[in-house]
Each structure stands twice: as structure tokens, then as C-alpha cells.
Design a protein around this motif. Structure first.
Motif, short mmCIF file in Angstrom:
data_model
loop_
_atom_site.label_atom_id
_atom_site.label_comp_id
_atom_site.label_asym_id
_atom_site.label_seq_id
_atom_site.Cartn_x
_atom_site.Cartn_y
_atom_site.Cartn_z
N LEU A 235 -10.99 0.93 10.94
CA LEU A 235 -9.84 0.22 11.50
C LEU A 235 -8.56 0.64 10.79
CD1 LEU A 235 -9.53 -3.50 12.49
CD2 LEU A 235 -7.91 -2.55 10.85
N LEU A 236 -8.60 0.73 9.46
CA LEU A 236 -7.40 1.09 8.70
C LEU A 236 -6.95 2.51 8.96
CD1 LEU A 236 -8.10 -0.59 5.23
CD2 LEU A 236 -6.73 -1.47 7.14
N ALA A 237 -7.84 3.34 9.47
CA ALA A 237 -7.47 4.73 9.77
C ALA A 237 -6.53 4.83 10.97
CB ALA A 237 -8.73 5.56 10.01
N ASP A 238 -6.40 3.76 11.72
CA ASP A 238 -5.50 3.73 12.89
C ASP A 238 -4.05 3.63 12.40
OD1 ASP A 238 -4.04 3.27 15.17
OD2 ASP A 238 -5.40 1.75 15.97
N THR A 239 -3.33 4.70 12.50
CA THR A 239 -1.95 4.74 11.99
C THR A 239 -0.96 3.99 12.87
OG1 THR A 239 -1.58 6.85 13.10
CG2 THR A 239 -2.32 6.93 10.80
N THR A 240 -1.40 3.54 14.05
CA THR A 240 -0.48 2.80 14.93
C THR A 240 -0.42 1.32 14.58
OG1 THR A 240 -2.12 2.23 16.64
CG2 THR A 240 -1.07 4.41 16.79
N THR B 296 -7.58 -5.58 0.90
CA THR B 296 -6.11 -5.69 0.87
C THR B 296 -5.48 -4.44 0.28
OG1 THR B 296 -6.10 -8.11 0.73
CG2 THR B 296 -4.17 -6.96 -0.13
N VAL B 297 -5.99 -3.97 -0.85
CA VAL B 297 -5.43 -2.77 -1.48
C VAL B 297 -5.56 -1.57 -0.54
CG1 VAL B 297 -5.69 -1.13 -3.39
CG2 VAL B 297 -5.79 -3.60 -3.83
N ASP B 298 -6.70 -1.42 0.08
CA ASP B 298 -6.89 -0.30 1.02
C ASP B 298 -5.92 -0.42 2.20
OD1 ASP B 298 -8.89 0.76 -0.52
OD2 ASP B 298 -10.54 0.01 0.72
N ALA B 299 -5.73 -1.63 2.70
CA ALA B 299 -4.83 -1.84 3.85
C ALA B 299 -3.38 -1.53 3.48
CB ALA B 299 -4.97 -3.26 4.36
N LEU B 300 -2.95 -2.02 2.31
CA LEU B 300 -1.58 -1.74 1.88
C LEU B 300 -1.36 -0.25 1.69
CD1 LEU B 300 -1.28 -4.64 -0.72
CD2 LEU B 300 0.04 -4.46 1.40
N GLU B 301 -2.34 0.42 1.09
CA GLU B 301 -2.20 1.86 0.84
C GLU B 301 -2.29 2.68 2.12
OE1 GLU B 301 -5.04 2.64 -2.26
OE2 GLU B 301 -3.61 2.07 -3.83
N SER B 302 -2.83 2.08 3.18
CA SER B 302 -2.86 2.78 4.47
C SER B 302 -1.60 2.53 5.28
CB SER B 302 -4.09 2.34 5.28
OG SER B 302 -3.93 1.02 5.77
N GLY B 303 -0.65 1.78 4.69
CA GLY B 303 0.64 1.59 5.33
C GLY B 303 0.79 0.33 6.16
N LYS B 304 -0.12 -0.63 5.98
CA LYS B 304 -0.05 -1.87 6.74
C LYS B 304 0.48 -3.02 5.88
CE LYS B 304 -3.11 0.51 9.35
NZ LYS B 304 -3.44 1.93 9.05
N HIS B 305 1.20 -3.93 6.53
CA HIS B 305 1.51 -5.22 5.92
C HIS B 305 0.25 -6.07 6.00
CE1 HIS B 305 5.76 -4.12 5.97
NE2 HIS B 305 5.67 -3.87 7.26
N VAL B 306 0.08 -7.00 5.03
CA VAL B 306 -1.18 -7.74 4.97
C VAL B 306 -0.96 -9.25 4.84
CG1 VAL B 306 -3.29 -8.13 3.63
CG2 VAL B 306 -2.44 -5.81 3.96
N GLU C 17 0.07 -5.71 -7.37
CA GLU C 17 0.57 -4.40 -7.80
C GLU C 17 0.57 -3.40 -6.64
OE1 GLU C 17 -2.07 -3.66 -11.01
OE2 GLU C 17 -1.09 -5.10 -12.35
N ALA C 18 -0.43 -3.47 -5.78
CA ALA C 18 -0.50 -2.56 -4.63
C ALA C 18 0.64 -2.83 -3.67
CB ALA C 18 -1.84 -2.71 -3.92
N ALA C 19 1.00 -4.11 -3.48
CA ALA C 19 2.11 -4.44 -2.60
C ALA C 19 3.42 -3.88 -3.16
CB ALA C 19 2.21 -5.95 -2.43
N LYS C 20 3.61 -3.99 -4.48
CA LYS C 20 4.82 -3.45 -5.10
C LYS C 20 4.85 -1.93 -5.00
CE LYS C 20 5.35 -7.23 -8.43
NZ LYS C 20 5.31 -7.61 -9.88
N ARG C 21 3.70 -1.32 -5.22
CA ARG C 21 3.61 0.14 -5.23
C ARG C 21 3.86 0.74 -3.85
NH1 ARG C 21 -1.02 0.21 -7.12
NH2 ARG C 21 -2.30 0.66 -5.30
N THR C 22 3.36 0.08 -2.82
CA THR C 22 3.48 0.63 -1.46
C THR C 22 4.73 0.19 -0.73
OG1 THR C 22 2.22 -1.23 -0.53
CG2 THR C 22 0.96 0.72 -1.25
N GLY C 23 5.35 -0.89 -1.22
CA GLY C 23 6.52 -1.41 -0.53
C GLY C 23 6.18 -2.20 0.72
#
Length: 360
Positions: free
Chosen positions: A64-69, A86-96, A114-120
Motif C-alpha cells: 500500500l505504501l508503495a503507491d506514490t499517489t 508509521t515510520v515507513d509511511a512517513l518515509e514513503s511521503g505520506k502524512h499519518v 523523529e521520523a515526522a521531523k526528518r521527513t517534514g
């Protein structure tokens, strides 16, 4: 908001069906386009009921997280999986949006923050009781200083006999605990939020396994299996804050107590007090006389609640989407939720060691 956000749901069990998916369905700027559950049939049922046309179904959240849309992911899985997903989702570019509690352990909660801060990307935790009409009103009272300096509070999460016997609620390995981490977390979050105080100094707590060993016990959802009841049945804590304020937290799924209620708070300040036991009541002193006001909480009496019948779950979902759209902090920040987890873990640690836990 002109953008329509594409949302994925990970975990299609009770809380997803009871809160997240119905609330998102009511938001005109949201569409659920992906559903994941380890039981694929549950994901398929959710997609059929709540999904946009062509919604996809998965049994592996990483697919599911591989879906960039996708823009946003809601995580509604057992506590021990919150952090990794959560960490995987944030690092894949999703808000959580992650269900409460933030994580099973403080270490995991900090990884998420920390993942939220790192990914923005934005991260919030599902403490929906902040969005009830009484909570919204009381928060305004506290923000405007009507209670003065709140120096003593109680956080209430008491059930007389209502042990959840389904899923993994009784599994300490999956959940990290029982009523304290399940419903006590809501009461503590609500209390800290009202006080706007997130600086604990010390915690002393006790967790009990007193009624959990009873066979054929009276219970709202049928008798529990004592062999599978590996979490506490009750837990209590006293929390002192750096500024000297004190909070008493009480949580139980099964206790011989008649005054019960969940996600309630009692506040005592220098200018007044408040409690949620019999509706929302504000008390104080004026012109050398004591007073107690019962607040009318129907839509007509709460102007900022808009009078449109918006449920707490709908308000939570709407404000979460607005935070993303306007690039502002969500109502529940990861920093706040992490402090809740720190205090809960300290109560468990204090119970195990018999000693107070001090924060640096």
C-alpha cells in the motif's frame, strides 16, 4: 479546500470501522482509495463500503505504501505495530494519523516523532475525546484563564465490568498493557491538554491483577478467559509536574466501584474548577459566594460547535485535513502524545519496581 486527499487505511478492524472510515467518508475533500488488513476479506469489505471507485485492497501494508499517489495514511492496527508502520509511511511521503496510544513503548514513540521531523510530514494521534463538545468548551475556559492556575487534576477512565475480550486487548505482548494504555491514555491526554502542561517531574504508580483471574466473571462482553488475561485489570498513578501541579490518574476495566466514566477530567485551579461527572460543571467563587454552573452542551448552546450536528469523529477528521491543507500543527501533536506515552510507561515501571520514576 480545493484539493481532494487520497487516503489509505491500514488495519480495517473495529476502530477503523467505528471511527476513521465513517468520518473520512463524510469529508468532501477526502477519498479512501486503498485498504490493507492482514485478513484480506476485512480490507475488501471496507473497500466495498467506504472506498472510492476502483479502490485497491492489500494484505501487506508495504505494498500500500508503495503507491506514490497516496497523500495520507490512517493506521488502525495493534499497538506493537504502530511505530514500524508509521515510520515507513512517513518515509514513503505520506502524512499519518495513527490510532492511540502513540506506540507500545516510549522508544517507539520517539522514533515516530523523529521520523515526522526528518521527513517534514505531519503526524497526529487519534485522541478523539478532545473533539467532544464538552472538551471543546472546557478547553476554551482553560485557555481564557477562567480556572486560573490549574494545580490539581484527576484523569478518570473507570469501567465497573467492561473488559474487551476480542482481538488482542488482553495480550500484553501486542498491546503493552491493559486499561491504562487503552482507556487511561485518553483521560490523561485530555487532562494534560486542558492544563497545557507537558513537563512531568515524577510518577508513582501501581498496576493490579486482582479481578482478571476470576472465572465466569460478570462482564459487558461476556466472561473473559483468565488464562488469556495477561494485562492488568486496573492501574493508578500519581504524576507530579515540574511546576508542582499534581495529577491522579485512575484506569480500570474491572473494579468494584460504582462511579464510572471514561475520558473524563476533573480540574482544580486558583480561580475555579471543573468536572465532567454530571455533564460539564464549572465551579468557583464570586462576590463572596460559591457557584456551580452546568453548561448547556447541545448545538444551540455552543456557538463554535457550528450547530450542524458534527460528531467528534467528524470534527477530528476535518481539522486533521485542514492542518495538512493549511500546513499548520494538528490539534494533537506528536510531542504531546509522546509525553502521554512517557507517563504511562513510567506508571508501569513504577508498578514493577515499587519505586517512583523521575524524569530528567
Amino acid at each position: 479546500m480545493s484539493k481532494v486527499y487520497r487516503i489509505g487505511i491500514i488495519g480495517c478492524g473495529g476502530i477503523a470501522n467505528g471511527k476513521h472510515m465513517p468520518a473520512l467518508k463524510n469529508q468532501p475533500n477526502a477519498e479512501m482509495v486503498a485498504f490493507c488488513d492482514i485478513v484480506e476479506e476485512r480490507a475488501q469489505e471496507a473497500a466495498s463500503k467506504f472506498g472510492a471507485p476502483g479502490a485497491k485492497v492489500y494484505s501487506d501494508y508495504k505494498q500500500l505504501l508503495a503507491d506514490t499517489t497516496l497523500d495520507i495514511v490512517h493506521i488502525c492496527t495493534p499497538n506493537d505495530s504502530h511505530a514500524d508502520i508509521t515510520v515507513d509511511a512517513l518515509e514513503s511521503g505520506k502524512h499519518v494519523m495513527c490510532e492511540k496510544p502513540m506506540a507500545k513503548t516510549v522508544t517507539d514513540a520517539r522514533r515516530m516523532m523523529e521520523a515526522a521531523k526528518r521527513t517534514g510530514k505531519k503526524l497526529t494521534i487519534g485522541y478523539q475525546n478532545r473533539f467532544r463538545a464538552d472538551s471543546q468548551y472546557l478547553k476554551k475556559v482553560c485557555q481564557e484563564g477562567e480556572l486560573g492556575d490549574i494545580y490539581y487534576a484527576k484523569a478518570h477512565a473507570i469501567r465497573r465490568r467492561a473488559v474487551p475480550t476480542w482481538g488482542v486487548f488482553l495480550d500484553e505482548e501486542k498491546q503493552g498493557g491493559g486499561p491504562l494504555i487503552d482507556i487511561g491514555t485518553h483521560a490523561l491526554d485530555l487532562t494534560l491538554w486542558m492544563m497545557d502542561n507537558y513537563k512531568p517531574k515524577a510518577v508513582l504508580g501501581t498496576a493490579f491483577h486482582k479481578l482478571s483471574k476470576k472465572a465466569n466473571a460478570a462482564n459487558a462482553w461476556g466472561s473473559w478467559d483468565p488464562e488469556k488475561f495477561t494485562v492488568e485489570d486496573s492501574a493508578f498513578g500519581m504524576i507530579t509536574m515540574q511546576n508542582g501541579a499534581t495529577i491522579v490518574l485512575e484506569s480500570s476495566w474491572a473494579i468494584n466501584l460504582l462511579q464510572t466514566g471514561e475520558a473524563k477530567t476533573t480540574l482544580c485551579g486558583t480561580e475555579g474548577g471543573a468536572d465532567m461527572w454530571d455533564g460539564l460543571r464549572i465551579n468557583g467563587e464570586k462576590h463572596s459566594r460559591l457557584f456551580m454552573n452546568e453548561i448547556q452542551l447541545d448545538a444551540k448552546g455552543v456557538d463554535f460547535y457550528e450547530g450542524n450536528g458534527e460528531s467528534p469523529a467528524d470534527l477530528e477528521a476535518r481539522l486533521w485535513l485542514e492542518a495538512i491543507d493549511k500546513d499548520i500543527d494538528p490539534v494533537v501533536t506528536p510531542e504531546q502524545a509522546c509525553v502521554v506515552s512517557e507517563i504511562l510507561e513510567a506508571i508501569y515501571e513504577s508498578s514493577r519496581t515499587g519505586k517512583a520514576v523521575y524524569f530528567e
